[in-house]
Motif scaffolding. Structure first.
Motif: not given
Lengths: 120, 107
Positions: A37, A39, A45, A47, A50, A59, A95, A105-108, A110-112, B36, B91
């Protein structure tokens, strides 16, 4: 605990290539889908890629399809983003993000983030 | 592409007040909506998934509601650390899309 650490960002000229990496730890990597993702201040943001836990489904949005390639190495707990034919509008913080399961699912987590700048 | 429209763009409130943030989808997304929170210099943090489920470690003052095209994130009583930018994300269909964000600022 869960950690995602991106690397490989930097300055690249228009038309150039760059490969981002995301090192994962603290969870069973192959059990989770992953995503990239990005930004920017202008577009917010977005996406951009995937991949399922096993890598059997991928995708992309139209904005990067044919230019970017997501891949993963479950033996190395690593996620990659190969970016080719880069454009100025690809300039962003990138990210990597983890899902709660192997497919949906959602993005639980994230990296920095890793900054990519495309400029001549 | 499913467009998510967040409102208001900026919300100015005081600590202790109740905040209601809206996210409207251009077509039905059932309950496949996440919220978020993002603070300056940090990555986004998942607050709510599937419209109304709090993510791990998220305080009970955060709640989500809605289905179909209209969704709301409610913060029951604002704490100083809640002032940030909030994004919704769907989603339901490819491509995954995000809203443009609501900035929650201290009044």
């Amino acid at each position: 605990q869960v950690q995602l650490v991106e690397s490989g960002g930097g300055l690249v000229k228009p038309g150039g290539s760059l490969r981002l990496s995301c090192a994962a730890s603290g969870f069973t990597f192959s059990d989770h889908f992953m995503a990239w993702i990005r930004q920017t201040p202008a577009k917010g943001l977005e996406w951009i890629a995937y991949i399922t836990g096993s890598g059997d489904e991928i995708h992309y949005p139209d904005s990067v399809k044919g230019r970017f390639t997501i891949s993963r190495d479950n033996t190395r707990n690593s996620l990659y983003l190969q970016m080719n034919f880069l454009r100025a509008e690809d300039t962003a913080v990138y990210y990597c993000a983890r899902g709660p399961g192997s497919r949906s699912g959602s993005y639980v987590s994230w990296g920095q983030g890793s900054l990519v700048t495309v400029s001549s | 592409e499913i467009v998510l429209t967040q409102s208001p763009a900026t919300l100015s409130l005081s600590p202790g007040e109740r905040a209601s943030l809206s996210c409207r989808a251009s077509q039905s997304i059932s309950g496949y909506l996440a919220w978020y929170q993002q603070k300056p210099g940090q990555a986004p943090r998942l607050l709510i998934y599937d419209a109304s489920n709090r993510a791990t470690g998220i305080p009970a003052r955060f709640s989500g509601s809605g289905s179909g095209t209209d969704f709301t994130l409610t913060i029951s009583s604002l704490e100083p650390e809640d002032f940030a930018v909030y994004y919704c994300q769907q989603r339901s269909d490819w491509p995954i899309t995000f809203g443009q964000g609501t900035r929650l600022e201290i009044k």
